[in-house]
Design a protein around this motif. Structure first.
Motif, short mmCIF file in Angstrom:
data_model
loop_
_atom_site.label_atom_id
_atom_site.label_comp_id
_atom_site.label_asym_id
_atom_site.label_seq_id
_atom_site.Cartn_x
_atom_site.Cartn_y
_atom_site.Cartn_z
N PRO A 1 1.05 -1.21 0.09
CA PRO A 1 0.14 -0.07 -0.10
C PRO A 1 0.86 1.13 -0.09
N SER A 2 0.34 2.38 -0.56
CA SER A 2 0.91 3.61 -0.49
C SER A 2 0.41 4.49 0.78
N PRO A 3 1.17 5.04 1.75
CA PRO A 3 0.81 5.75 2.80
C PRO A 3 -0.21 6.91 2.47
N ILE B 1 -5.33 -12.55 -0.56
CA ILE B 1 -4.75 -11.17 -0.79
C ILE B 1 -3.66 -11.03 0.51
N GLY B 2 -2.45 -10.65 -0.11
CA GLY B 2 -1.53 -10.51 0.91
C GLY B 2 -0.97 -9.09 0.91
N ILE B 3 -1.08 -8.32 2.20
CA ILE B 3 -0.91 -7.03 2.15
C ILE B 3 0.42 -6.68 3.25
N MET C 1 4.03 -1.12 6.81
CA MET C 1 5.05 -0.21 7.35
C MET C 1 4.69 0.87 7.90
N GLY C 2 5.23 1.32 8.98
CA GLY C 2 5.17 2.24 9.90
C GLY C 2 3.49 2.81 9.96
N HIS C 3 3.50 4.21 10.09
CA HIS C 3 2.28 4.56 9.68
C HIS C 3 1.46 4.16 8.60
N GLY C 4 1.72 3.77 7.68
CA GLY C 4 1.35 3.14 6.32
C GLY C 4 0.53 2.23 6.55
N VAL C 5 0.79 1.42 7.65
CA VAL C 5 -0.32 0.45 8.05
C VAL C 5 -1.80 0.54 8.12
N VAL D 1 -7.70 -12.41 3.91
CA VAL D 1 -6.64 -11.47 3.65
C VAL D 1 -5.48 -11.65 4.80
N ILE D 2 -4.15 -11.64 4.39
CA ILE D 2 -3.12 -11.95 5.20
C ILE D 2 -2.36 -10.66 5.39
N LEU D 3 -1.99 -10.34 6.54
CA LEU D 3 -1.20 -8.96 6.80
C LEU D 3 0.21 -9.58 7.05
N GLY E 1 4.73 -8.09 7.18
CA GLY E 1 5.43 -6.80 7.05
C GLY E 1 5.88 -6.40 8.72
N TYR E 2 6.67 -5.22 8.62
CA TYR E 2 7.12 -4.89 9.72
C TYR E 2 6.03 -4.47 11.06
N MET E 3 5.03 -3.47 10.57
CA MET E 3 4.35 -3.29 11.44
C MET E 3 3.10 -4.23 12.17
N ALA E 4 2.68 -5.05 11.12
CA ALA E 4 1.98 -6.06 11.42
C ALA E 4 2.45 -7.15 12.34
N GLY F 1 7.05 -11.37 11.27
CA GLY F 1 8.33 -11.53 11.05
C GLY F 1 8.97 -12.20 9.56
N ASP F 2 9.81 -13.01 9.71
CA ASP F 2 10.34 -13.35 8.17
C ASP F 2 9.45 -14.33 7.70
N ALA F 3 9.12 -14.38 6.56
CA ALA F 3 8.09 -15.25 5.87
C ALA F 3 8.77 -16.57 5.27
N VAL G 1 7.56 -19.85 6.80
CA VAL G 1 6.20 -20.18 7.40
C VAL G 1 5.25 -20.05 5.96
N TRP G 2 5.54 -19.21 5.02
CA TRP G 2 4.88 -18.94 4.11
C TRP G 2 4.07 -20.23 3.55
N GLU G 3 4.83 -21.23 3.04
CA GLU G 3 4.06 -22.48 2.39
C GLU G 3 3.29 -22.95 3.40
C1 B12 Z 1 13.08 -0.27 0.87
C2 B12 Z 1 12.33 0.35 2.01
C3 B12 Z 1 11.17 1.05 1.97
C4 B12 Z 1 10.92 1.77 0.59
C5 B12 Z 1 10.26 0.43 -0.23
C6 B12 Z 1 8.94 0.06 0.37
C7 B12 Z 1 8.31 -0.87 -0.31
N1 B12 Z 1 7.44 -0.72 -1.20
O1 B12 Z 1 8.41 -2.26 0.07
C8 B12 Z 1 10.32 2.91 0.71
C9 B12 Z 1 11.34 4.21 0.47
C10 B12 Z 1 9.16 3.21 -0.30
C11 B12 Z 1 9.86 2.81 2.16
C12 B12 Z 1 8.87 3.59 2.59
C13 B12 Z 1 8.59 3.58 4.15
N2 B12 Z 1 9.31 3.05 4.95
CO1 B12 Z 1 10.41 1.45 4.54
N3 B12 Z 1 11.94 0.40 4.69
C14 B12 Z 1 12.64 -0.14 3.49
C15 B12 Z 1 13.54 -1.06 3.95
C16 B12 Z 1 14.95 -0.40 4.08
C17 B12 Z 1 13.55 -2.51 3.37
C18 B12 Z 1 12.51 -3.23 3.00
C19 B12 Z 1 12.62 -4.54 2.32
O2 B12 Z 1 12.43 -4.59 1.22
N4 B12 Z 1 13.39 -5.37 3.13
C20 B12 Z 1 13.77 -6.86 2.71
C21 B12 Z 1 12.43 -7.54 2.91
C22 B12 Z 1 12.59 -9.15 2.19
O3 B12 Z 1 12.15 -7.98 4.14
P1 B12 Z 1 10.78 -7.22 4.76
O4 B12 Z 1 10.35 -6.28 4.22
O5 B12 Z 1 10.78 -7.45 6.38
O6 B12 Z 1 9.82 -8.52 4.56
C23 B12 Z 1 9.90 -9.76 4.73
C24 B12 Z 1 8.86 -10.10 6.22
O7 B12 Z 1 8.64 -8.79 6.84
C25 B12 Z 1 7.72 -10.52 5.62
N5 B12 Z 1 6.75 -9.68 4.74
C26 B12 Z 1 6.92 -8.39 4.43
N6 B12 Z 1 5.75 -8.00 3.60
C27 B12 Z 1 4.84 -8.98 4.00
C28 B12 Z 1 3.50 -8.79 3.42
C29 B12 Z 1 2.75 -10.26 3.78
C30 B12 Z 1 1.27 -10.32 2.98
C31 B12 Z 1 3.54 -11.52 4.33
C32 B12 Z 1 2.70 -12.44 4.37
C33 B12 Z 1 4.78 -11.00 4.48
C34 B12 Z 1 5.51 -9.97 4.53
O8 B12 Z 1 8.28 -11.16 4.23
C35 B12 Z 1 9.45 -10.81 3.84
C36 B12 Z 1 10.25 -11.96 3.63
O9 B12 Z 1 10.66 -12.39 5.13
C37 B12 Z 1 13.15 -1.37 5.58
C38 B12 Z 1 14.00 -1.87 6.25
C39 B12 Z 1 14.12 -3.41 6.61
N7 B12 Z 1 14.75 -3.75 7.59
O10 B12 Z 1 13.22 -3.93 6.15
C40 B12 Z 1 12.38 -0.22 5.70
C41 B12 Z 1 11.19 -0.19 6.91
C42 B12 Z 1 10.20 -1.33 6.87
N8 B12 Z 1 10.47 1.04 6.36
C43 B12 Z 1 10.04 1.57 7.53
C44 B12 Z 1 9.23 2.75 7.54
C45 B12 Z 1 8.98 3.41 8.72
C46 B12 Z 1 8.75 3.42 6.02
C47 B12 Z 1 7.96 4.50 5.89
C48 B12 Z 1 6.88 4.67 6.93
C49 B12 Z 1 8.90 5.74 6.14
C50 B12 Z 1 8.23 7.35 6.07
N9 B12 Z 1 8.27 8.09 7.49
O11 B12 Z 1 7.66 7.55 5.25
C51 B12 Z 1 7.31 4.48 4.45
C52 B12 Z 1 6.18 3.74 4.44
C53 B12 Z 1 5.89 3.30 3.08
C54 B12 Z 1 4.54 2.53 2.83
N10 B12 Z 1 4.40 2.07 1.72
O12 B12 Z 1 3.74 2.34 3.93
C55 B12 Z 1 10.35 0.86 8.79
C56 B12 Z 1 8.88 0.20 9.42
C57 B12 Z 1 8.89 0.30 10.79
C58 B12 Z 1 7.68 -0.26 11.32
N11 B12 Z 1 7.52 -0.36 12.70
O13 B12 Z 1 6.79 -0.71 10.38
C59 B12 Z 1 11.60 0.02 8.33
C60 B12 Z 1 11.62 -1.14 9.12
C61 B12 Z 1 12.80 0.94 8.55
C62 B12 Z 1 13.20 1.20 9.93
N12 B12 Z 1 14.35 0.89 10.35
O14 B12 Z 1 12.48 2.16 10.51
N13 B12 Z 1 10.56 1.89 2.98
#
Ligand code: B12
Length: 440
Positions: free
Chosen positions: A9-11, A63-65, A68-72, A89-91, A93-96, A113-115, A118-120
């Motif tokens: 989603p877009s915040p 649907i998987g959503i 991130m942060g306030h974007g939740v 619907v499955i939520l 990512g970080y905030m969920a 946490g990490d998918a 457990v995703w499969e």
């Molecule tokens: C790249 C990035 C962005 C990019 C791209 C976002 C995007 N489209 O994905 C941009 C710059 C757009 C962005 C924006 C924001 N971000 Co950002 N971002 C990151 C960053 C650096 C990497 C994300 C990433 O791809 N990680 C690699 C993947 C593989 O890991 P992952 O995302 O954790 O996903 C794993 C699991 O979480 C899970 N998972 C994730 N999503 C989903 C969804 C489903 C359905 C399921 C089942 C599982 C699942 O599966 C993945 C594999 O294990 C992280 C830091 C981090 N450590 O991840 C911050 C981070 C996630 N962002 C953060 C924040 C706060 C934001 C913003 C709110 C910043 C702002 N002030 O505007 C915005 C919100 C955007 C939004 N859409 O809501 C925080 C989140 C904190 C929190 N408590 O939620 C982080 C952790 C940074 C931090 N250290 O604070 N972000």
């Protein structure tokens, strides 16, 4: 064929409209990776809402959503719309993950946490009609493995000139405000180097010449980093990442980084006040060392990008004003700031809540642009005003020129600093409209 739609989603903006952009520069890795982890008998669609409309009338059942942060808050609204339409619907990512019980109210299952592990299982349970409310298994054996991300599902979208790669997750530090520390609790897991190289090669084969290593701290394991950058060098790509500022002491490593194609490193410096850093459990960083470390990194030919917060425990109006000089003196091309915000789930949030220092109760409005907690030396209103004034003071034409044009590196690479100046002018426009400059 079964179908799943994965949505980033877009915040919301201030008018509660999802932010829209023509181009997404920083594409996340979560959804391409989740798609790769999905069994082949599923058709997968990825939606980046910032670029495209949400397909509410889809024929997919699942649907998987991401959150991130306030974007939740937008994630929740989308989840509820799909629930109305009878979808599962499955939520994730970080905030969920860090407010899983709250997230569960709006969906059928939360993946915490990490998918990877457990995703499969989740998809199998869904197919068998035995979906559980929560799924969680932490990667904590030092190493983790992923399939190659499904970039084929996103490269037709309007993205920037780089794609994301990840080598490690987590961070050895435990800064009290940080969501990464909250989820990984000081642990750091990494991918085998061959896998990281495989992912970079995929990006290169797709025609890209740049990638973003989106790790939280590439300086978490120096030996691993040294080996990794030797391999990266052989690929002839340009790349950016972020890490602990103390990498600025490592001359040899900085040479290797530059030679491997690393152009920019981003650092969470947070504050120029030592006492504020100590209160954040970030005493390992010393602001007195920042100028020398920054200079050394720049002298090794790597650009320094900074993220800082105002509203630390010892911050004062004077220290916030002095932050402007710090940024200008250190020639930071594109500085970014937030108001220190207690994110639900973090230790900082728990402390502020326990001390009765939260002045706003709606956690969904905690977007880092408005003070939501009290600090000893300023009122929340004064802090919010000082924050925007700091931004305004650094995005005058004079300051933009001082940081980007009137510097010796300009003569070596004018194109780069003109590009940074253009980014500054865009930020200036956003700041005037009270929109926080973002890197989307
Ligand atoms: C790249 C990035 C962005 C990019 C791209 C976002 C995007 N489209 O994905 C941009 C710059 C757009 C962005 C924006 C924001 N971000 Co950002 N971002 C990151 C960053 C650096 C990497 C994300 C990433 O791809 N990680 C690699 C993947 C593989 O890991 P992952 O995302 O954790 O996903 C794993 C699991 O979480 C899970 N998972 C994730 N999503 C989903 C969804 C489903 C359905 C399921 C089942 C599982 C699942 O599966 C993945 C594999 O294990 C992280 C830091 C981090 N450590 O991840 C911050 C981070 C996630 N962002 C953060 C924040 C706060 C934001 C913003 C709110 C910043 C702002 N002030 O505007 C915005 C919100 C955007 C939004 N859409 O809501 C925080 C989140 C904190 C929190 N408590 O939620 C982080 C952790 C940074 C931090 N250290 O604070 N972000």
């Amino acid at each position: 064929m079964k179908k799943i739609v994965l949505i980033q989603p877009s915040p919301y903006d201030k008018n509660r409209k999802p932010l829209k952009k023509k181009k997404l520069y920083f594409a996340g890795l979560a959804l391409p990776l989740l798609a790769a982890l999905t069994p082949k008998d599923y058709e997968v669609e990825i939606i980046f809402e910032i670029l495209e409309e949400i397909p509410f009338e889809t024929d997919a059942d699942l649907i998987g959503i991401s959150t991130m942060g306030h974007g939740v808050i937008r994630s929740i609204d989308i989840a509820l719309e799909y629930k109305k339409r009878g979808k599962t619907v499955i939520l994730g990512g970080y905030m969920a993950s860090i407010m899983a019980d709250e997230a569960k109210k709006y969906c059928d299952a939360v993946l915490i946490g990490d998918a990877e592990l457990v995703w499969e299982e989740l998809l199998r349970d869904y197919a068998n009609g035995t979906l559980q409310p929560f799924y969680q298994d932490r990667l904590e054996k030092g190493w983790f493995s992923t399939p190659p991300p499904r970039f084929d599902l996103i490269t037709d979208k309007c993205l920037g000139d780089f794609l994301p790669v990840q080598a490690g997750r987590g961070c050895p530090h435990s800064c009290s405000f940080c969501s990464v520390a909250c989820l990984y609790e000081g642990s750091y897991v990494k991918k085998p180097i061959e896998e990281v190289v495989r992912d970079i090669k995929q990006i290169k084969e797709l025609g890209y010449r740049k990638f973003l290593l989106l790790d939280d701290n590439i300086f978490a394991d120096k030996v691993y980093l040294s080996k990794l950058i030797e391999e990266i060098k052989a690929l002839g790509m340009q790349w950016m990442s972020q890490c602990d500022i103390r990498i600025g002491k490592e001359d040899e490593l900085l040479d290797m980084l530059r030679d491997s194609g690393c152009t920019t490193l981003s650092f969470g410096l947070e504050s120029i006040k030592k006492e504020s850093l100590m209160a954040m459990n970030k005493a390992w960083a010393n602001p007195d060392d920042y100028p020398a470390l920054i200079r050394n990194i720049q002298q090794h030919g790597i650009d320094v990008s900074t993220e800082m917060v105002v509203g630390g425990e010892a911050d004062t109006l004077e220290s916030i004003i002095a932050t402007k000089d710090f940024i200008e003196d250190n020639k930071i091309s594109v500085p970014r700031f937030y108001i220190l915000t207690p994110i639900p789930g973090t230790r900082f949030f728990k402390d502020m809540e326990a001390q009765g220092r939260l002045v706003k109760s709606d956690i969904y409005s905690f977007d880092g642009t408005e003070a939501v907690h009290t600090i000893p030396n300023m009122t929340p209103e004064e802090l919010t005003i000082a924050y925007w004034k700091l931004y305004e003071s650094l995005f005058t034409i004079k300051s933009i020129a001082k940081r980007n044009i009137f510097r010796k590196e300009f003569l070596i690479n004018p194109g780069k600093y003109l590009f940074y100046s253009a980014v500054n002018l865009y930020y200036r426009h956003q700041i005037k409209r009270r929109v926080v400059p973002n890197i989307f």
